[in-house]
Design an enzyme around this catalytic site. Structure first.
Site, short mmCIF file in Angstrom:
data_model
loop_
_atom_site.label_atom_id
_atom_site.label_comp_id
_atom_site.label_asym_id
_atom_site.label_seq_id
_atom_site.Cartn_x
_atom_site.Cartn_y
_atom_site.Cartn_z
CG ASN A 185 15.88 -6.58 5.08
OD1 ASN A 185 15.90 -7.62 5.72
ND2 ASN A 185 15.14 -6.43 3.99
CB CYS A 217 9.69 -5.78 4.22
SG CYS A 217 9.36 -7.50 4.63
CD GLU A 218 13.50 -9.92 2.87
OE1 GLU A 218 13.91 -10.99 3.31
OE2 GLU A 218 13.49 -8.86 3.53
CG ASN A 219 7.24 -8.78 1.43
OD1 ASN A 219 7.94 -8.13 2.19
ND2 ASN A 219 5.97 -9.03 1.67
CB SER A 244 12.47 -5.19 -2.89
OG SER A 244 12.97 -5.56 -1.63
#
Length: 384
Positions: free
Chosen positions: A184, A207-209, A249
């Site tokens: 990340n 990606c955290e979204n 996520s």
């Protein structure tokens, strides 16, 4: 009687993005949402003769809090591509679970298609959760941060290696990648370091979204407003990528399935405390998700930053003076001058030093003591 309108205009150096008005029992209320290229959006609320200005995000939080308190509603402002029946399908990685715990859920959407247009397995949110739909007459999909590939993002800059501070950090940070790892990357230097991943190496960028398999910034003709990273920058995806919801996520992140987290920092302490989300007295959008990203003991946390702040203020310190993002979570610090390993009990160890600099010089520019590795080597740079 209620009225509302949306308009674009200029208010000093700021653009008026939205303008809403409401009249009830002789009292008129107005809300203006203003934005500029330099500052975050603000909301100006005028109730009778009283005017209040606050961050637009604060207004949004107040509205949501009021709705939850009195009506138990959830407002879902995510971009929705198609709605069929009342089932909802998201284009790109907009899938969201935010509305599911609420008694009433309101969705803003783009397009309605015939029932049965999509297979049952493609539905992201079943109709049982959907109670109200809002469709704008002139829907315009806004791109908040248009990011495209530039020549300097791919090629190295000219001149003596290391003259460019960012280039020096980027080329060293790129050596942290390993084949088949999941990583990340924060926006800025960490994401730019991915440009130097060897074509013989596979690194899965998360990606955290809600995407696994993030690609580089798009070319101008590849821009898709539905494909953005957590920093709202336009991106691309690679073959084999997958989309998922935010809770999925962070199950990956908190569960330690991400091997490497690389991010920037305002301050790092001797024992690996991290401060990177706010400066007291300055407006911030929120703490973001860095607290989750650094929470797993199984994830290697690498900080990339300039060695000193403006005015040569220390960024590597005995103890952070800014609010912490995580405590004793940083494993490695990479600056343009040196590389340190951080240990929650032993403190910092200097393991690499930029050619031409001295240990005494690093001590002067560092706000805490550190151990010098007996195997101290010149600072590595990835070959290009």
């Amino acid at each position: 009687m209620a009225k509302g309108r949306h308009s674009w205009g200029i208010n000093g150096k700021k653009r008026v993005r939205d303008h809403h008005s409401l009249t009830s029992k002789g009292v008129r209320a107005e809300i203006k949402i203003c934005e500029s290229d330099e500052e975050m959006p603000t909301a100006q609320i005028k109730l009778g003769n009283v005017t209040v200005t606050l961050a637009a995000i604060v207004l949004q939080l107040l509205i949501v809090a009021i709705l939850k308190q009195f009506s138990n509603y959830t407002l879902n402002h995510k971009i929705i591509k198609e709605i069929f029946g009342l089932n909802i399908y998201y284009s790109g990685f907009g899938e969201s679970l935010e509305g599911r715990p609420s008694w009433k859920c309101v969705f803003q959407f783009e397009e309605i298609v015939d029932v049965g247009s999509f297979a049952p397995e493609d539905i992201h949110i079943p109709k049982i959760y959907v109670h109200c739909l809002i469709k704008g007459e002139k829907y315009k999909k806004r791109i908040e941060r248009l990011s495209i590939q530039k020549e300097e993002d791919i090629k190295t800059t000219s001149g003596k290696p290391g003259d460019n501070v960012r280039e020096c950090i980027i080329k060293r940070a790129a050596l942290e990648f390993e084949d088949s790892m999941y990583a990340n990357l924060g926006i800025g230097i960490p994401l730019l370091a991915s440009n130097y991943i060897s074509p013989n190496m596979t690194v899965h960028i998360q990606c955290e979204n809600g995407v696994l398999g993030l690609g580089p910034y798009p070319l101008k003709n590849e821009v898709d407003a539905d494909l953005i990273n957590a920093g709202k920058e336009t991106v691309t995806i690679l073959p084999g990528a997958s989309y998922f919801s935010s809770d999925e996520s962070f199950a990956m992140i908190r569960g330690g399935h991400v091997n490497l987290t690389m991010l920037g920092a305002m301050q790092v302490s001797k024992y690996g405390d991290l401060a990177n989300w706010m400066i007291p007295g300055k407006m911030v959008k929120g703490m973001g998700r860095a607290m989750d990203l650094v929470s797993s003991a199984r994830t290697k946390v690498v900080v990339t930053m300039e060695h000193s702040a403006k005015g040569n203020a220390h960024k590597i310190m005995e103890k952070c003076t800014l609010p912490l993002t995580g405590k004793q979570c940083v494993n490695r610090i990479i600056t343009e001058k040196a590389v340190f390993d951080a240990d929650s009990k032993k403190g910092l160890t200097l393991i690499e030093l930029w050619e031409g600099l001295t240990v005494d010089g690093i001590k002067k520019s560092t706000g805490c003591d550190f151990t010098v590795s007996p195997k101290l080597i010149p600072m590595w740079q990835i070959s290009t």
